[in-house]
Structures are given as C-alpha cells and as structure tokens.
Design a protein around this motif. Sequence first.
Motif, PDB file in Angstrom:
ATOM      1  N   ARG A 144       0.880  -1.171   0.000  1.00  0.00           N
ATOM      2  CA  ARG A 144       0.000   0.000   0.000  1.00  0.00           C
ATOM      3  C   ARG A 144       0.916   1.218   0.000  1.00  0.00           C
ATOM      4  N   ILE A 145       0.753   2.073  -1.014  1.00  0.00           N
ATOM      5  CA  ILE A 145       1.679   3.182  -1.193  1.00  0.00           C
ATOM      6  C   ILE A 145       0.917   4.501  -1.175  1.00  0.00           C
ATOM      7  N   GLY A 146       1.387   5.433  -0.370  1.00  0.00           N
ATOM      8  CA  GLY A 146       0.792   6.754  -0.311  1.00  0.00           C
ATOM      9  C   GLY A 146       1.426   7.672  -1.347  1.00  0.00           C
ATOM     10  N   VAL A 147       0.580   8.412  -2.074  1.00  0.00           N
ATOM     11  CA  VAL A 147       1.089   9.355  -3.070  1.00  0.00           C
ATOM     12  C   VAL A 147       0.396  10.701  -2.873  1.00  0.00           C
ATOM     13  N   ASP A 148       0.875  11.727  -3.583  1.00  0.00           N
ATOM     14  CA  ASP A 148       0.223  13.032  -3.548  1.00  0.00           C
ATOM     15  C   ASP A 148      -0.807  13.094  -4.663  1.00  0.00           C
ATOM     16  N   LYS A 149      -1.982  13.645  -4.321  1.00  0.00           N
ATOM     17  CA  LYS A 149      -3.045  13.766  -5.334  1.00  0.00           C
ATOM     18  C   LYS A 149      -2.575  14.590  -6.520  1.00  0.00           C
ATOM     19  N   ASN A 183      -0.737   3.338   7.999  1.00  0.00           N
ATOM     20  CA  ASN A 183      -1.817   3.186   7.026  1.00  0.00           C
ATOM     21  C   ASN A 183      -1.296   2.775   5.653  1.00  0.00           C
ATOM     22  N   VAL A 184      -0.095   3.194   5.327  1.00  0.00           N
ATOM     23  CA  VAL A 184       0.549   2.751   4.090  1.00  0.00           C
ATOM     24  C   VAL A 184       1.949   2.264   4.457  1.00  0.00           C
ATOM     25  N   GLN A 185       2.534   1.455   3.558  1.00  0.00           N
ATOM     26  CA  GLN A 185       3.853   0.906   3.869  1.00  0.00           C
ATOM     27  C   GLN A 185       4.987   1.693   3.224  1.00  0.00           C
ATOM     28  N   ALA A 186       4.642   2.552   2.281  1.00  0.00           N
ATOM     29  CA  ALA A 186       5.654   3.393   1.639  1.00  0.00           C
ATOM     30  C   ALA A 186       4.949   4.619   1.086  1.00  0.00           C
ATOM     31  N   ILE A 187       5.701   5.705   0.896  1.00  0.00           N
ATOM     32  CA  ILE A 187       5.143   6.843   0.173  1.00  0.00           C
ATOM     33  C   ILE A 187       6.102   7.205  -0.945  1.00  0.00           C
TER      34      ILE A 187
END
Lengths: 278, 243
Positions: A144-149, A183-187
């Motif tokens: 699960r990867i967090g990114v910027d909108k 909440n995420v494992q990487a961004i």
Amino acid sequence: MRLALTAITLMMTLAVAACGRNDAPQDRLAAIRQAGVLRVATFDSNPPFGSVNPTTRKIEGLDVDYAQALADKLGVKLEITPTNPANRIPLLASGKVDLVLANFTITEERAKQVDFSIPYFASGQQFIAKTGTLTSPDQLNGLRIGVDKGTVNEINLREKYPQAVLVAYDDTPFAFTALRNGNVQAISQDGPKLIGVLANAPDASGYEIPAFSISQDLIGVGIPKGQAALKTFVDTTLVELEASGQAQRIYDRWFGPDTRTPLARSYRIGESAAVAAH
Amino acid sequence: MFDGFLAPRYIGWMIDGLGVTLGLSALASVIALVLGFVLCVLRLSPSRPVAGLAAAWLSAFRNTPLLVQLFFWYFGVSALLPDSLMAWLNAPHRIGVEAFGAPWPPFEMLAGLLGLSLYSAAFMAEEFRAGIYSVAPGQTAAGRALGMTSTQIWISIILPQAVRIARAPLAGQVMNVVKNSSLTMAIGLAELSYAARQVETETFQAFQAFGLATLFYIGAVALIGGFSQLAWGRSSPPTGAAR
C-alpha cells in the motif's frame, strides 16, 4: 537575361537580409563576455537547489554553484535573478536573463520554447519506507503506497505497478503521517522532496529512502532558443566540471552524507538517461 | 477545452467510485439511524447526567467540521493504536467464513465509515427529538387519562407519530450522508469524488469528470427521494393534532 539577373540579385539581397534578421538577437555569448556579467535565474525558495540563506541574505544552492562555475569559466561576474516555476520560460524568452538554472526539468513541451543544455542533475521518483522493509522495486506490487493527489508520481506508479494499492493524500506531509501511522507501507515522491520531508521528521532514523528510483527527470540549463555558441559553451563546461571532479564536489555540498539532505548520487553529467534509470 | 467524452476505462473508474460512495452511504445511514435513535432516547432521559452527557456528545459532533472529524479518526486515532493492530487492520484478510466472507475493507473505509456514521447520527438524533417534541402534549395527557402506562404511551402513541413526522427530515439527512461522503476523499478513500479527481488528473478532462460525478450524485440523491416517496406516498405528516 537582365530580368534573371535582377531576380537573382533581389533573392540574394533578401537572403542576406534574412540572415541578418536571424542574427538579430546577436551572439549572446559574445554579449555576456562584453558586458562582463552572466545573468542567471535560480529559485529562491527551493532548497537545496536555490534558496535564500537566512544569515547572508544571498541566494545559494546547487543551481547557484553551477551558475557560479559557468561564470568563473567565462571570467565574468554572476548576477542572480530569483524566479519561480512559472517565470522561467518568460524570463529567458524576454532576454532578461542569459540562462536559467532552476531545477528545470527537460521536457519536449518546454524544448519547443527554450533550448536545454545536457543534463547536470537527475531527480527520480523515489520512496520512503520503514528502514529495511523496502529494498527493490519488485516489492512495490504488493504494497500500500501513499502518493500526492494529482501528481505524475501517482500515474506513473499505477502504470508500472498496477497491483500496488495507491492511496492519494493532499500533500506529502499528509502521506508521511499516514506512513508513520502504518496506514501505508511506503510513500512516493521526487527524491529531493522526500529528503526534505524526512529531514523535518522527529523520528527520521526509523525511515529511509531506498536507493532506487522508478523514473528519472533530467534537469538541464535553460538557454535562449537558437544561441548555439552559448549552448556549446554550457555543454562543454558541464562536461569539464564532471571530469575535474567539481560537479561531484558541488553535489556533495548539497546532497552529500554530511548535509541535512543526504541523497546518493544517481546521475553523472554525460551519462545517458537509460543507464541511470535502472 | 471540450474534447469528447471520457474513455470507457475512466467511466469504469467513476462507476467503481460510485459503488464505494453508495456502499459507504448505505452502511453509514443504517448505523447513524440506529445510533441516532439511541442518542435521542439518552438525550431525553429523565436522568440529568445521562441527558447532559448525551447533549454534550451531540454538540461535539454537530458543531465541528466533518473534515476535521475524519482527520481525527484516520490520522489521529491511528497514531494512538499499537503498530501490530494497525498492521492487522491494514493487512488483506477476509471477514466471516471462507468463500462467504467479504474482503476486509481498507482502513480508509473503516475510518470514513466511523467518522461519517458518528457525525450523521448526531444530526439524526436531533431530527428524532424534533419529531418527538412535535407530538402535542395533549396526546400524553390523553394516554394517561385512559390509564396507559408511560411505556405504553411511548410505544403506542408518541413514537408512531414522531417517526411519521421525522421521516422526511431523516430522508434529507440520508441525502446529506451521500453528499458528505465526498469528504472522505481527503483520507484517501477511493469514492466518487476521489475517482473524479483521479480521472481529471489523468485526462485533463475536468468538465467531463466532475460533470459525470455531479450527475451520479444527483442520481443517488434522487433515488433516495424517489424511494421515500414510494414508501410513504405523498401524504403529509400529521401536524400533531389527533386525526
């Protein structure tokens, strides 16, 4: 016969006039030498590329160091004009500056309006993860990867790693909070931006930026369109800076292990993009 | 600027988003209705501490922005939970017996559902209370005069009338749940607004993406309106006077 001669003379006159018009912006390199000043636009609030030093009140950064090296090579004074992303092309096009060194990513769209030197820096899309958890891009598909909108990073990840679960946040600090909360494992973001985020984190030691990138943006010097002599000068000087080791010294000054923003150097001047991009 | 309609692939994304919006709204509405009723009963409790606590709870949830509440549940609370629990909450597993179970929802969904349900429950509690207050006091008096116990009065006289009065505003609250669910895009839940934004980023077709999202929202809200019309007909609610 006479008519033909007249026609030829007329054409030659026109051709000469046309040549003259092409030279109208004159040879900028010669003009710089004559004036004794190299005018360069850099960022003034984008560390470590260009930002105002709070104590000296002068703009400094990686881009400024490269600009200084170019001025030194010419033996002229350096004059810095602060700019922002939207202003870079207008400043060049209107002749207010001779060169733009402002984290200027080389794109086809921009190359229609300005010329670019060979790249002198590359920033790639990288990741922050808990130390030791992410070592190779192959793992990305299961995370699960967090990114910027609204960023290219999000689109790029979705295309290259369709099995990764992407969660888009409003900005990088939000994404980093989600990472710290589990909440995420990487961004994911551009490497230099991630370093900035990590530098401000209270528990930065538990996180790392794994030494791989999944894309590469090449940064070049913006040069006014059609200034061949100036472009040749910039290109050869950049190659010389790499050969003499000065390019490495400039890099280490802003991204070296002892700086606030340590980042392994992934691109060397003169390298082809494909090699550096894994 | 208007360069054709969205490619089928992107319409698919929007429909997926609509599914999440409808699922989230339906679940949140059911939870909020039940919880709202309970909160209303507590609020009307003869015990002053219970009524006071319920009033404080209601004003806390009604008087703070939903966006802040969502951030609180997603970013705030998850920072307090132990790492192992967060890892479990975020891991893909299934609820219920194999093959009949549903996939475990992502934490964005859980936080969004919790935030939206609690927020909406507070508003629904007040709609219930307004319904109960609008039953004329004479009704209770008449019940007493007939020798009914207060439980009998509540169940047979007050509640049937109160619910009839409150159901139209409650349907309005359900519509609000659908609209408010769009705020969960801020915590990364891939509902309709999130999908519209995503499509806009990829295609630059802002008008088409947000236009379609608007149509979907209008459709969803119209569905709720139509359903309540069907269920209750066009009869106006009683005004509190005996009929």
